[in-house]
Structure formats: structure tokens, C-alpha cells
Enzyme design. Structure first.
Site, PDB file in Angstrom:
ATOM      1  N   GLY A  11      45.651 -89.444  12.385  1.00 14.32           N
ATOM      2  CA  GLY A  11      46.963 -89.476  13.037  1.00 14.32           C
ATOM      3  C   GLY A  11      47.972 -90.168  12.147  1.00 14.32           C
ATOM      4  N   ASN A 131      43.990 -93.204  22.525  1.00 15.03           N
ATOM      5  CA  ASN A 131      43.537 -93.341  23.920  1.00 15.03           C
ATOM      6  C   ASN A 131      42.851 -92.099  24.476  1.00 15.03           C
ATOM      7  OD1 ASN A 131      44.177 -95.986  24.675  1.00 15.03           O
ATOM      8  ND2 ASN A 131      46.357 -95.462  24.596  1.00 15.03           N
ATOM      9  N   ASP A 159      46.507-105.949  23.642  1.00 14.29           N
ATOM     10  CA  ASP A 159      46.507-106.606  24.958  1.00 14.29           C
ATOM     11  C   ASP A 159      46.306-108.117  24.785  1.00 14.29           C
ATOM     12  OD1 ASP A 159      46.440-103.942  26.315  1.00 14.29           O
ATOM     13  OD2 ASP A 159      44.529-103.853  25.274  1.00 14.29           O
ATOM     14  N   HIS A 187      40.725-100.766  27.649  1.00 14.42           N
ATOM     15  CA  HIS A 187      42.146-100.775  27.294  1.00 14.42           C
ATOM     16  C   HIS A 187      42.857 -99.820  28.248  1.00 14.42           C
ATOM     17  CE1 HIS A 187      45.935-100.524  25.292  1.00 14.42           C
ATOM     18  NE2 HIS A 187      45.804 -99.231  25.175  1.00 14.42           N
TER      19      HIS A 187
HETATM   20  P1  NAX Z   1      51.959 -89.994  17.764  1.00 14.95           P
HETATM   21  O1  NAX Z   1      51.982 -88.816  18.686  1.00 14.95           O
HETATM   22  O2  NAX Z   1      53.227 -90.475  17.147  1.00 14.95           O
HETATM   23  O3  NAX Z   1      50.962 -89.678  16.557  1.00 14.95           O
HETATM   24  C1  NAX Z   1      49.697 -89.145  16.732  1.00 14.95           C
HETATM   25  C2  NAX Z   1      49.336 -88.399  15.482  1.00 14.95           C
HETATM   26  O4  NAX Z   1      47.984 -87.949  15.626  1.00 14.95           O
HETATM   27  C3  NAX Z   1      50.211 -87.165  15.240  1.00 14.95           C
HETATM   28  O5  NAX Z   1      50.662 -87.152  13.902  1.00 14.95           O
HETATM   29  C4  NAX Z   1      49.235 -86.005  15.521  1.00 14.95           C
HETATM   30  O6  NAX Z   1      49.532 -84.853  14.743  1.00 14.95           O
HETATM   31  C5  NAX Z   1      47.913 -86.651  15.122  1.00 14.95           C
HETATM   32  N1  NAX Z   1      46.719 -85.993  15.638  1.00 14.95           N
HETATM   33  C6  NAX Z   1      46.545 -85.358  16.823  1.00 14.95           C
HETATM   34  N2  NAX Z   1      45.316 -84.827  16.890  1.00 14.95           N
HETATM   35  C7  NAX Z   1      44.695 -85.137  15.737  1.00 14.95           C
HETATM   36  C8  NAX Z   1      43.408 -84.851  15.213  1.00 14.95           C
HETATM   37  N3  NAX Z   1      42.525 -84.120  15.883  1.00 14.95           N
HETATM   38  N4  NAX Z   1      43.103 -85.326  13.983  1.00 14.95           N
HETATM   39  C9  NAX Z   1      43.994 -86.048  13.277  1.00 14.95           C
HETATM   40  N5  NAX Z   1      45.233 -86.330  13.714  1.00 14.95           N
HETATM   41  C10 NAX Z   1      45.576 -85.881  14.937  1.00 14.95           C
HETATM   42  O7  NAX Z   1      51.204 -91.133  18.564  1.00 14.95           O
HETATM   43  P2  NAX Z   1      51.167 -92.705  18.269  1.00 14.95           P
HETATM   44  O8  NAX Z   1      52.308 -93.346  18.972  1.00 14.95           O
HETATM   45  O9  NAX Z   1      50.996 -92.921  16.815  1.00 14.95           O
HETATM   46  O10 NAX Z   1      49.862 -93.134  19.097  1.00 14.95           O
HETATM   47  C11 NAX Z   1      48.569 -92.734  18.696  1.00 14.95           C
HETATM   48  C12 NAX Z   1      47.537 -93.081  19.750  1.00 14.95           C
HETATM   49  O11 NAX Z   1      47.478 -94.492  19.953  1.00 14.95           O
HETATM   50  C13 NAX Z   1      47.817 -92.494  21.150  1.00 14.95           C
HETATM   51  O12 NAX Z   1      46.597 -91.964  21.657  1.00 14.95           O
HETATM   52  C14 NAX Z   1      48.214 -93.698  21.961  1.00 14.95           C
HETATM   53  O13 NAX Z   1      47.934 -93.529  23.333  1.00 14.95           O
HETATM   54  C15 NAX Z   1      47.367 -94.766  21.338  1.00 14.95           C
HETATM   55  N6  NAX Z   1      47.744 -96.168  21.582  1.00 14.95           N
HETATM   56  C16 NAX Z   1      46.742 -97.074  21.734  1.00 14.95           C
HETATM   57  C17 NAX Z   1      46.979 -98.415  21.914  1.00 14.95           C
HETATM   58  C18 NAX Z   1      45.851 -99.399  22.070  1.00 14.95           C
HETATM   59  O14 NAX Z   1      46.161-100.586  22.305  1.00 14.95           O
HETATM   60  N7  NAX Z   1      44.584 -99.046  21.956  1.00 14.95           N
HETATM   61  C19 NAX Z   1      48.368 -98.932  22.018  1.00 14.95           C
HETATM   62  C20 NAX Z   1      49.381 -98.022  21.407  1.00 14.95           C
HETATM   63  C21 NAX Z   1      49.151 -96.554  21.621  1.00 14.95           C
HETATM   64  O15 NAX Z   1      49.665 -96.206  22.886  1.00 14.95           O
END
Ligand code: NAX
Length: 326
Positions: A11, A131, A159, A187
């Protein structure tokens, strides 16, 4: 100078990726004497954007950045990787049920688990951020049977950091005064931020606040902080999430301080009667690249109920993807 280590980030073209990669390359994660090779994965339609990120990384001329590899192939991105930060995940789309979200992510993380199993270092340290992070970590781990389950972790450090700041601000102190914070469980909104074991300048944090604030302000504010950021910013936490990922990996690789501990989603060995095999957030200390669950932390009836509720949610999530687990 040390030999470079390989750090895979998925990502990588997303918003957390943009806040994360430059800090890894600057040495914030593994130390300012550790060169890194970044191995960046995103999906095919995001490769142009990813190339732009690589150009900016090049333009920083980071002394510790030995190489940047961009790919849409997990087998390339995880090749010989020593560390992996799995950030990319499928967000919840319109009309998507929780079950659909779990299944869509199960598909992504089983592919990535297999690619890690077949290509990465057997000592790889994996952090799942995307997530639902704990269950995605479980799926990744189960698909990588040749690697120890201890090497797969999920991020609850954001968190943890949020909880530290809330209690510091409430007591008129700084985060430097706050130690022994714990996030228990998932989480998600069922996570349990525990003030009974946390300390502020060595005093029990729960003695410094009243029970009403603890139950009706502190816990819900920490649990709902992600939603509050989205409401205020119009986008989900990115810089703070990237910062927490750096903190998690740095603690794991370089160790935690003295008696203090950090929160990490790790493979449950049954400690605190949490079902074995769940990826559950516990208080952890790290040394020499290994984590251990801190034992003997006190658990009141109040805490027990909340720890069990978040464990029950994780068991339900696991059952929801059971048919997809090897
Ligand atoms: P974005 O939508 O900005 O970026 C996600 C990226 O992942 C995109 O570039 C997309 O093309 C890519 N992607 C999708 N499927 C993929 C795959 N199969 N292989 C490789 N890349 C892939 O999201 P972003 O704000 O960067 O958040 C990423 C993730 O972090 C989300 O799932 C979000 O829910 C999660 N989070 C987790 C947190 C935690 O504390 N554990 C907090 C922050 C965030 O909400």
C-alpha cells in the site's frame, strides 16, 4: 557501515505510505546506522503514483537508502525481506457488510502470507496496519507456515500513543511522564485502554482521575479517536498511523526501555486466559529483536470484562474467515 536490510511496504502509494517511507529511509525506524532497501508493493493501477513516490525518495538523497524497488508482484516485494509493513488493504465500500470486508481482506492477506512464506527471510518481522489489522495479521500468519507465528504482529501502537496523550493532557503532564500504558485486544472500538496499570510520574494513573472520566471520557475517546479524526480532517489518520508503525518496529527491533512496556498485537500463547492463537494486543517488552508478553499485570473485574469482550470480537472475526484459513 552495516549491510542494508530489506524493508517491504505494501500500500506504498497510499496516504500512510507517503507519511511512512521517508521516515524509514531517514533511519527513524531502524536507527541512523542501518541502511535500508525499500521494496514497495501496490496494485497495478497505483504503479504510476508509486513511481512518483520513488522519484521523491530519490530526490531526498537519504544516505541510508541503498535502493528502492517498486512492484505490483508480492513475490518481488517480499523477496528476502527482513521487515514487512502491510499497510495496503481493501477499504469498506458502499453497501459492503463487515463480512464482505473481512473476506475481501482475507483474499489479499492470504496471497501476501504465501508470498512471504515463499520469498522472505525466515526471520522476517511483519507488522500489519491495514484493517481489520489483527485478523489480517492472523490470516497472513496462517498462510506462512514456515515462519514462526511470533513474527506476525498487528498495530495497536497508535491507540497506545493516543491513550498516553489523553492521560498526559488530563493530568497536566507530558507524555514523557506516562509509562506502562496498555491497549488490550483488537484494534477496533472494542479495544480496552487500561489506566489501572499505567503510571504518570510513577503514580497509578487511575488514582489521578475519577472513575467517571475513565469510563465515560478516556475509554470512548481512545476507542473512537479514528472516527473523530476522519470527521475533523475528512480523511483517516495517516501521519500518526505512520508514526505508530515506526514506533512499533523500532521497539521490536531495537528494544523497549527498562521496566516500561508497549502495546503490540501478538500471537496469544494463552496469557491472561486469552484464547491461544488469536492476534491480541498485550503489554510487551522487547529485547534483542524478540518480544515477550509482560506477565503479572493486575486485572480487575472491570478490566477482565473488557478484555474478554474484545477477545470475543476477535474470535468472531476469526470464525468469519475460518473457511479461508489453511
Ligand atoms: P489508502 O487508501 O490511502 O492507501 C491504501 C493503499 O493500499 C492504496 O495505494 C491501494 O492501492 C493499496 N492497496 C490496496 N490493495 C492492495 C493490495 N492487495 N496490495 C498492495 N497494495 C494494495 O489508505 P491508508 O490511509 O494509507 O490506510 C491503509 C490502511 O491502514 C487501511 O486499511 C486503514 O484502515 C488502516 N489503518 C490502520 C490503523 C491502525 O492503527 N492499525 C490506523 C490508520 C489506518 O486507518
Amino acid at each position: 557501515m552495516k549491510q542494508p536490510v530489506r524493508v517491504a511496504v505494501t500500500g506504498a502509494a497510499g496516504q500512510i505510505g507517503y507519511a511512512l517511507l521517508f521516515r524509514i529511509a531517514s533511519g527513524a525506524m531502524l536507527g541512523d546506522d542501518q541502511p535500508v532497501i525499500l521494496q514497495l508493493l501496490d496494485i497495478t493501477p497505483a504503479l504510476d503514483a508509486l513511481q512518483g513516490v520513488k522519484m521523491e525518495l530519490d530526490d531526498c538523497a537519504f544516505p541510508l537508502l541503498a535502493d528502492v524497488i517498486c512492484s505490483d508482484d508480492p513475490n518481488v516485494a517480499f523477496k528476502d525481506a527482513d521487515y514487512a509493513l502491510l499497510v495496503g488493504a481493501r477499504p469498506r465500500g458502499p453497501g459492503m457488510e463487515r463480512k464482505d470486508l473481512l473476506e475481501a481482506n482475507a483474499a489479499i492477506f492470504s496471497v501476501q502470507g504465501k508470498a512471504i512464506d515463499q520469498n522472505a527471510s525466515k526471520n522476517i518481522k511483519v507488522l500489519v496496519v491495514g484493517n481489520p489489522a489483527n485478523t489480517n495479521a492472523l490470516i497472513t500468519q496462517r498462510n506462512a507456515p514456515s515462519i514462526s507465528p511470533r513474527n506476525f504482529t498487528a498495530m495497536t501502537r497508535l491507540d497506545h500513543n493516543r491513550a498516553m496523550t489523553q492521560i498526559a493532557q488530563k493530568t497536566g503532564k507530558t507524555v514523557n511522564d506516562v509509562t506502562n500504558m496498555t491497549i488490550w485486544g483488537n484494534h477496533s472500538a472494542t479495544q480496552y485502554p487500561d489506566l489501572f496499570n499505567a503510571k504518570v510520574s510513577g503514580e497509578a494513573a487511575s488514582d489521578l482521575v475519577d472513575q467517571d472520566w475513565l469510563e465515560n471520557e478516556f475509554i470512548p475517546v481512545v476507542q473512537q479517536r479514528g472516527a473523530a479524526i476522519i470527521k475533523a480532517r475528512g480523511a483517516s489518520s495517516a501521519a500518526s498511523a505512520a508514526n505508530a508503525a515506526i514506533d512499533h518496529m523500532r521497539s521490536w527491533a531495537l528494544g523497549t526501555d527498562g521496566d516500561n512496556w508497549v502495546s503490540m498485537g501478538v500471537y496469544s500463547d494463552g496469557s491472561y486466559d486469552i484464547p491461544e492463537g488469536l492476534i491480541y494486543s498485550f503489554p510487551c517488552r522487547c529485547k534483542d529483536g524478540e518480544w515477550e508478553i509482560v506477565q503479572g499485570v493486575s486485572v480487575s473485574d472491570f478490566s477482565r470484562g473488557k478484555m474478554d469482550a474484545t477477545a470475543a470480537e476477535l474470535s468472531e472475526e476469526r470464525d468469519g474467515v475460518k473457511h479461508l484459513l489453511p
